[in-house]
Write a protein that holds these residues in place. Structure first.
Motif, PDB file in Angstrom:
ATOM      1  N   LYS A 277       0.896  -1.293   0.108  1.00 57.92           N
ATOM      2  CA  LYS A 277       0.016  -0.193  -0.052  1.00 57.92           C
ATOM      3  C   LYS A 277       0.786   1.279  -0.073  1.00 57.92           C
ATOM      4  O   LYS A 277       0.590   2.228  -0.724  1.00 57.92           O
ATOM      5  CB  LYS A 277      -0.889   0.045   1.284  1.00 57.92           C
ATOM      6  CG  LYS A 277      -1.766   1.170   1.420  1.00 57.92           C
ATOM      7  CD  LYS A 277      -2.831   1.064   2.610  1.00 57.92           C
ATOM      8  CE  LYS A 277      -3.562   2.217   2.599  1.00 57.92           C
ATOM      9  NZ  LYS A 277      -4.218   2.349   3.850  1.00 57.92           N
ATOM     10  N   SER A 280       2.217   1.741  -3.327  1.00 55.22           N
ATOM     11  CA  SER A 280       1.409   2.256  -4.268  1.00 55.22           C
ATOM     12  C   SER A 280       1.232   3.637  -4.265  1.00 55.22           C
ATOM     13  O   SER A 280       1.047   4.442  -5.388  1.00 55.22           O
ATOM     14  CB  SER A 280       0.188   1.320  -4.626  1.00 55.22           C
ATOM     15  OG  SER A 280      -0.384   1.488  -3.142  1.00 55.22           O
ATOM     16  N   GLU A 281       1.166   4.293  -2.714  1.00 57.15           N
ATOM     17  CA  GLU A 281       1.030   5.420  -2.476  1.00 57.15           C
ATOM     18  C   GLU A 281       2.096   6.394  -3.141  1.00 57.15           C
ATOM     19  O   GLU A 281       2.089   7.560  -3.555  1.00 57.15           O
ATOM     20  CB  GLU A 281       0.775   5.642  -1.341  1.00 57.15           C
ATOM     21  CG  GLU A 281      -0.792   5.106  -0.826  1.00 57.15           C
ATOM     22  CD  GLU A 281      -0.623   5.126   0.925  1.00 57.15           C
ATOM     23  OE1 GLU A 281       0.229   5.719   1.523  1.00 57.15           O
ATOM     24  OE2 GLU A 281      -1.913   5.014   1.418  1.00 57.15           O
ATOM     25  N   VAL A 283       4.168   5.644  -5.636  1.00 61.37           N
ATOM     26  CA  VAL A 283       4.191   5.583  -7.098  1.00 61.37           C
ATOM     27  C   VAL A 283       3.253   6.580  -7.486  1.00 61.37           C
ATOM     28  O   VAL A 283       3.429   7.395  -8.640  1.00 61.37           O
ATOM     29  CB  VAL A 283       3.961   4.267  -7.631  1.00 61.37           C
ATOM     30  CG1 VAL A 283       3.807   4.338  -9.009  1.00 61.37           C
ATOM     31  CG2 VAL A 283       5.195   3.267  -7.221  1.00 61.37           C
ATOM     32  N   SER A 284       2.117   6.566  -7.051  1.00 64.05           N
ATOM     33  CA  SER A 284       0.859   7.448  -7.357  1.00 64.05           C
ATOM     34  C   SER A 284       1.352   8.928  -7.071  1.00 64.05           C
ATOM     35  O   SER A 284       0.861   9.866  -8.057  1.00 64.05           O
ATOM     36  CB  SER A 284      -0.508   7.096  -6.464  1.00 64.05           C
ATOM     37  OG  SER A 284      -0.698   5.741  -6.720  1.00 64.05           O
ATOM     38  N   GLY A 285       1.979   9.073  -5.942  1.00 62.87           N
ATOM     39  CA  GLY A 285       2.284  10.699  -5.659  1.00 62.87           C
ATOM     40  C   GLY A 285       3.355  10.764  -6.494  1.00 62.87           C
ATOM     41  O   GLY A 285       3.278  12.203  -7.098  1.00 62.87           O
ATOM     42  N   ALA A 287       3.799   9.905  -9.721  1.00 64.02           N
ATOM     43  CA  ALA A 287       2.935  10.060 -10.982  1.00 64.02           C
ATOM     44  C   ALA A 287       2.324  11.440 -11.104  1.00 64.02           C
ATOM     45  O   ALA A 287       2.371  12.148 -11.998  1.00 64.02           O
ATOM     46  CB  ALA A 287       2.142   8.862 -11.050  1.00 64.02           C
ATOM     47  N   ALA A 288       1.603  11.652  -9.869  1.00 66.90           N
ATOM     48  CA  ALA A 288       0.959  13.008  -9.935  1.00 66.90           C
ATOM     49  C   ALA A 288       1.687  14.024 -10.000  1.00 66.90           C
ATOM     50  O   ALA A 288       1.409  15.135 -10.738  1.00 66.90           O
ATOM     51  CB  ALA A 288       0.117  13.103  -8.604  1.00 66.90           C
TER      52      ALA A 288
END
Length: 290
Positions: A277, A280-281, A283-285, A287-288
């Motif tokens: 988790k 993934s957070e 990677v998401s951050g 990417a944003a």
């Protein structure tokens, strides 16, 4: 799902329990060997005194001791219930008390009341709960039975039988078969039968010279024989108790080990899920931001 910290706490708790059950298993194994030796050394004495008592009882037909005479008119029966003082020994006491209760109900259906001598805390507590009449008791015998502690309480029933107040006296205990097997026994203690007193090789007709006289000798011997039977029952019960406790504690230790393994698996899955988790957070951050 529980958090990693909660699961770690459970694992620690079960590990502490496992240490306790393992220690209790080792203590029971040590006591078991001594209890078995004591029980086996008492068996030859019980058998030999039984042979002598049977021979004396039949060698003097003009005198019959009270313990050899049936009191069919009496409206009550006596029970000597031998249980353990402590628990954590599997179904040992439960099985014995179930067999004793069945005998009590059988006699109750025949219109007979029961008087109980409780040897051991567990039996005393159970008999009080079901409302049985406990006439005497002995508890906290320790790891080694002493016959002088048991004579007084048991004598209450022996005297009542001799006075004709009881139709029979039953001895309830757990017989030691081997380390893995113990069986509950409800046997008739009084009236004594010559068949019950004799063992293999005991069928001899002896002519005795009595000193001081036949009545005194037979009286003393039959009382000693009855006491020896009670002592043997307590010795058998103690050997059964330590064996059952060792097996129960080993099962508890094994179960604790299995539970620790399962909890560790859950802990690893929870930890892996938390790491996944977080990744993934991240990677998401990233990417944003990009």
């Amino acid at each position: 799902m529980a958090s990693s910290k909660e699961i770690r706490g459970k694992i620690k708790s079960v590990e502490n329990t496992k240490k306790i059950t393992k220690a209790m298993e080792m203590v029971a194994a040590s006591k078991m060997r001594k209890a078995q030796e004591r029980m086996r050394s008492a068996r030859p004495y019980s058998e030999k005194i039984g042979n002598i008592a049977a021979n004396l009882a039949t060698a003097n037909p003009e005198y019959k001791h009270h313990f050899l005479v049936s009191n069919d008119q009496a409206k009550a029966a006596g029970f000597v219930v031998v249980t353990t003082d402590k628990g954590l020994c599997g179904g040992l006491n439960t099985n014995l008390l179930r067999a004793t209760t069945a005998k009590l109900k059988e006699l109750e259906a025949a219109g007979q009341k029961a008087e109980v001598v409780a040897i051991g805390n567990k039996g005393l507590g159970f008999m009080n709960r079901i409302g049985a009449k406990v006439v005497s008791q002995v508890t906290q015998l320790g790891d080694q039975p002493h016959i002088e502690k048991m004579i007084g309480p048991v004598k209450v029933l022996l005297d009542a039988y001799a006075e004709g107040k009881l139709s029979a006296v039953y001895l309830c205990y757990t017989r030691f078969i081997n380390t893995m097997k113990q069986e509950p026994v409800v046997q008739q203690l009084l009236p004594l039968t010559t068949e019950g007193m004799k063992t293999a090789g005991g069928n001899h007709s002896w002519d005795y010279i009595y000193e001081p006289d036949a009545t005194t000798v037979i009286d003393e011997l039959l009382v000693r024989y009855t006491e020896a039977l009670v002592y043997q029952a307590v010795a058998e019960n103690m050997a059964s108790e330590q064996s059952a406790r060792m097996v129960a504690m080993k099962a508890a230790t094994d179960n604790a080990g299995t539970l620790i393994g399962e909890l560790k698996l859950v802990y690893n899955k929870t930890r892996q899920a938390a790491i996944t988790k977080e990744l993934s957070e991240i990677v998401s951050g990233a990417a944003a931001v990009g």
